[in-house]
Design a protein around this motif. Sequence first.
Motif, PDB file in Angstrom:
ATOM      1  N   GLN A 136      65.694  -8.721  35.940  1.00 53.20           N
ATOM      2  CA  GLN A 136      65.108 -10.012  36.316  1.00 53.20           C
ATOM      3  C   GLN A 136      65.905 -11.199  35.799  1.00 53.20           C
ATOM      4  OE1 GLN A 136      61.324 -10.662  37.200  1.00 53.20           O
ATOM      5  NE2 GLN A 136      61.633  -8.844  38.407  1.00 53.20           N
TER       6      GLN A 136
ATOM      7  N   ARG B 299      65.305   4.138  24.193  1.00 54.20           N
ATOM      8  CA  ARG B 299      65.897   2.883  24.649  1.00 54.20           C
ATOM      9  C   ARG B 299      65.692   1.770  23.621  1.00 54.20           C
ATOM     10  NH1 ARG B 299      65.397  -1.787  28.102  1.00 54.20           N
ATOM     11  NH2 ARG B 299      66.610  -1.569  30.008  1.00 54.20           N
ATOM     12  N   THR B 300      66.672   0.889  23.555  1.00 53.65           N
ATOM     13  CA  THR B 300      66.537  -0.309  22.712  1.00 53.65           C
ATOM     14  C   THR B 300      66.008  -1.445  23.588  1.00 53.65           C
ATOM     15  OG1 THR B 300      68.529   0.395  21.570  1.00 53.65           O
ATOM     16  CG2 THR B 300      67.822  -1.861  21.172  1.00 53.65           C
ATOM     17  N   TYR B 301      65.198  -2.310  23.018  1.00 55.91           N
ATOM     18  CA  TYR B 301      64.742  -3.505  23.736  1.00 55.91           C
ATOM     19  C   TYR B 301      65.146  -4.739  22.942  1.00 55.91           C
ATOM     20  CZ  TYR B 301      61.907  -0.466  26.694  1.00 55.91           C
ATOM     21  OH  TYR B 301      61.506   0.492  27.577  1.00 55.91           O
ATOM     22  N   VAL B 302      65.997  -5.562  23.544  1.00 53.60           N
ATOM     23  CA  VAL B 302      66.425  -6.780  22.853  1.00 53.60           C
ATOM     24  C   VAL B 302      65.271  -7.788  22.828  1.00 53.60           C
ATOM     25  CG1 VAL B 302      68.028  -8.739  22.958  1.00 53.60           C
ATOM     26  CG2 VAL B 302      68.848  -6.446  23.457  1.00 53.60           C
ATOM     27  N   PHE B 303      64.543  -7.842  23.938  1.00 54.70           N
ATOM     28  CA  PHE B 303      63.442  -8.808  24.032  1.00 54.70           C
ATOM     29  C   PHE B 303      62.101  -8.114  23.781  1.00 54.70           C
ATOM     30  CE2 PHE B 303      66.826 -10.086  26.947  1.00 54.70           C
ATOM     31  CZ  PHE B 303      67.161 -11.318  26.402  1.00 54.70           C
ATOM     32  N   GLU B 304      61.715  -8.030  22.526  1.00 51.97           N
ATOM     33  CA  GLU B 304      60.431  -7.387  22.201  1.00 51.97           C
ATOM     34  C   GLU B 304      59.364  -8.450  21.959  1.00 51.97           C
ATOM     35  OE1 GLU B 304      60.408  -3.340  20.172  1.00 51.97           O
ATOM     36  OE2 GLU B 304      61.945  -4.433  19.092  1.00 51.97           O
TER      37      GLU B 304
ATOM     38  N   LYS C 137      70.041  -3.153  18.110  1.00 53.93           N
ATOM     39  CA  LYS C 137      69.842  -4.436  18.781  1.00 53.93           C
ATOM     40  C   LYS C 137      71.033  -5.388  18.597  1.00 53.93           C
ATOM     41  CE  LYS C 137      65.323  -5.695  18.815  1.00 53.93           C
ATOM     42  NZ  LYS C 137      64.118  -6.440  18.448  1.00 53.93           N
TER      43      LYS C 137
ATOM     44  N   GLU D 220      71.321  -1.033  26.069  1.00 55.41           N
ATOM     45  CA  GLU D 220      69.910  -0.772  25.742  1.00 55.41           C
ATOM     46  C   GLU D 220      69.556   0.670  26.117  1.00 55.41           C
ATOM     47  OE1 GLU D 220      67.269  -4.838  25.945  1.00 55.41           O
ATOM     48  OE2 GLU D 220      67.743  -3.861  27.827  1.00 55.41           O
ATOM     49  N   ASN D 221      69.997   1.067  27.323  1.00 56.12           N
ATOM     50  CA  ASN D 221      69.712   2.441  27.770  1.00 56.12           C
ATOM     51  C   ASN D 221      70.333   3.475  26.832  1.00 56.12           C
ATOM     52  OD1 ASN D 221      68.171   1.823  29.996  1.00 56.12           O
ATOM     53  ND2 ASN D 221      69.896   1.741  31.379  1.00 56.12           N
ATOM     54  N   LEU D 222      71.473   3.113  26.255  1.00 55.60           N
ATOM     55  CA  LEU D 222      72.150   4.052  25.351  1.00 55.60           C
ATOM     56  C   LEU D 222      71.493   4.065  23.970  1.00 55.60           C
ATOM     57  CD1 LEU D 222      75.876   3.355  26.308  1.00 55.60           C
ATOM     58  CD2 LEU D 222      74.507   5.357  26.901  1.00 55.60           C
ATOM     59  N   GLY D 223      70.539   3.176  23.769  1.00 57.19           N
ATOM     60  CA  GLY D 223      69.793   3.143  22.506  1.00 57.19           C
ATOM     61  C   GLY D 223      70.601   2.576  21.355  1.00 57.19           C
ATOM     62  N   LEU D 224      71.565   1.706  21.650  1.00 55.10           N
ATOM     63  CA  LEU D 224      72.384   1.112  20.581  1.00 55.10           C
ATOM     64  C   LEU D 224      71.523   0.145  19.762  1.00 55.10           C
ATOM     65  CD1 LEU D 224      75.657   0.345  22.596  1.00 55.10           C
ATOM     66  CD2 LEU D 224      75.178   2.300  21.132  1.00 55.10           C
TER      67      LEU D 224
ATOM     68  N   GLU E 297      69.400  -9.716  30.851  1.00 54.94           N
ATOM     69  CA  GLU E 297      68.791  -8.368  30.877  1.00 54.94           C
ATOM     70  C   GLU E 297      69.696  -7.385  31.610  1.00 54.94           C
ATOM     71  OE1 GLU E 297      64.787  -8.168  32.428  1.00 54.94           O
ATOM     72  OE2 GLU E 297      64.204  -9.871  31.201  1.00 54.94           O
TER      73      GLU E 297
ATOM     74  N   VAL F 168      73.859  -4.451  20.813  1.00 54.45           N
ATOM     75  CA  VAL F 168      73.600  -4.796  22.218  1.00 54.45           C
ATOM     76  C   VAL F 168      73.961  -6.273  22.432  1.00 54.45           C
ATOM     77  CG1 VAL F 168      71.843  -5.008  24.023  1.00 54.45           C
ATOM     78  CG2 VAL F 168      71.744  -3.084  22.430  1.00 54.45           C
TER      79      VAL F 168
ATOM     80  N   TYR G 226      60.426  -5.213  32.753  1.00 53.35           N
ATOM     81  CA  TYR G 226      61.071  -4.876  31.473  1.00 53.35           C
ATOM     82  C   TYR G 226      60.017  -4.650  30.385  1.00 53.35           C
ATOM     83  CZ  TYR G 226      64.305  -5.796  27.511  1.00 53.35           C
ATOM     84  OH  TYR G 226      65.050  -5.721  26.358  1.00 53.35           O
TER      85      TYR G 226
ATOM     86  N   LYS H   3      56.723  -8.900  32.978  1.00 50.11           N
ATOM     87  CA  LYS H   3      58.009  -8.482  33.556  1.00 50.11           C
ATOM     88  C   LYS H   3      58.084  -6.963  33.577  1.00 50.11           C
ATOM     89  CE  LYS H   3      61.307 -12.061  32.267  1.00 50.11           C
ATOM     90  NZ  LYS H   3      62.555 -12.293  31.559  1.00 50.11           N
TER      91      LYS H   3
END
Lengths: 258, 279
Positions: free
Chosen positions: B102, A223-228, B119, B113-117, B106, B122, A132, A130
């Motif tokens: 997608q 950036r944070t990623y929720v789906f790692e 997890k 997520e872009n703000l870096g908060l 998301e 978020v 992402y 993806k």
Amino acid sequence: MLTGLYVPKDTLFHRLDPRVKLLWTFLVLVASIATQFNCIKGAPVFLSVVVALALSGIGAGFAALLIFNMSAFLIAVILVWAGMYSSHGVPVLELGVFRLTDVGVSVALGKFFLIICPVLAFAVFFTSTKPYHVMWTLDKLGLPHKLSLAFTISLSMLPSIVKSTREVIEVQKTRGLALDRGWPLERLRKHIPIIVPLIARLLSDVWDLSMVLASRYAGYGRRTYVFEPKWSRGDSAFLLLSLLFYGGVALWGVFPYA
Amino acid sequence: MGGLSVRLRDLYARYSVSADWVLKGISLEVREGEMLVVMGPSGCGKSTLLYIVAGLLPWVIPGVVKGEASVGGIDVAKEGYRGLVGRVGIVFQNPEMQVIAQSVYEELAMVPENLGLPKNEVIERVEWVVNALDLGKYLAKNPQSLSGGEKQLLAIASVLTMRPKVLLLDEPTSMLDHRGTRLVLDTISLLKREYGLTIMAAEHRVEWAVEVADRILVMHDGRVMLEGEPEELFSRVEEVEKYGVRPPGASEVAYELRRAGVKTPIPVRLRDALRVYGL
């Protein structure tokens, strides 16, 4: 809008950690470089990538398109490289001034594999990952986030560009544009009514997108990623096998008598 | 309504591509929890006004801004959109350009997520917006398969995860069919009623503007020409029409009846008209 090249499926490649897939892609690249002067040594790399292509479950249409482009590219490469090596080795085919030798064929196929294998490997990577996770992988590799973002977005826009091109062509055809008639130069000239509105449309789309991305704070900072993705044993096993296989092929390619 | 949320004073703006001023001395104030709808013909400066409040002009869109513009006490022209994190969210007119991710989840998670908060925050924000706007039924869907109205709803929801105090809507229904417009309109009403958001919207569709607006502002050639509550504003039918805004159908009918000598008040909404005429 940013669908990218990703094809949603549940295959071995889709389940792999994106970092493993990217490493695999680089291993393919290294092995292809190492075996570029000998088609026999490059053939295992090519076969492995074709198998990967099948395992990544990309659509038949996309595969057909890749294969068609590959064959056109293969003919072009053989003509160029076999011509350059026409004085080396045993002739296998002579047509007037055109002389095809065994060395020429081997080098031409090796060069063909050098280009096509990494292209297909990257196709496997992008169709099974993806956007992402492509961005996540690039971030993990230490690339500045803005660069990861820019790369992912540009790549993800490719299908939109193709879609826009098709739409502009259809519109111009309804206005009487016949791209399949006339001499080559005339056909080329007929593309101007496609290129101009297409560029205008793409600029407008990119402009709108940049506004949306800015207002959503894309590229704001870390950036944070929720789906790692999580590295699994399967990932380690795949990476180990890839290292052994492509490492072996690369050594075989580098050392002529190995 | 609470204190002052948006304050513009003697605001001038133009884009780099042109020497002409698009906004010419705009002054206005929006109070917390108020919904202001900006109306006017195309090119009158409605969107430009919103871009300034969002901090996009001149920070993302090259241009010149003169005068005072502040949101919650923050100088927008000086700080730009980056200084407005968590204060202002903007939704644009084209839903196709705003749905990027997608999956619906998301898409909703994108801003935090872009703000870096962290997890967990978020996830908490996504869950909040899903519950607030009843988006659960969309979570399993591919965003590209959603209708225009649903995409616009998703765009609004995505912006809300920023927890903005001010929501800007740049003609959010102009590309939607009737059903999509209804969906977005219901969402805006909900946000106003339940969450007390300050909302500024640029809009062409007068029928929905009078449904939700506390105050309407009519712009023409970069200037504010008329301003007032919907009932008061659209009772001045001729004036409104002079500046290129079509009054609501109910007002137009009442106005024509008045001209024909019938003594009637001028309603702005269909339900008001039905009440006035005892239907």
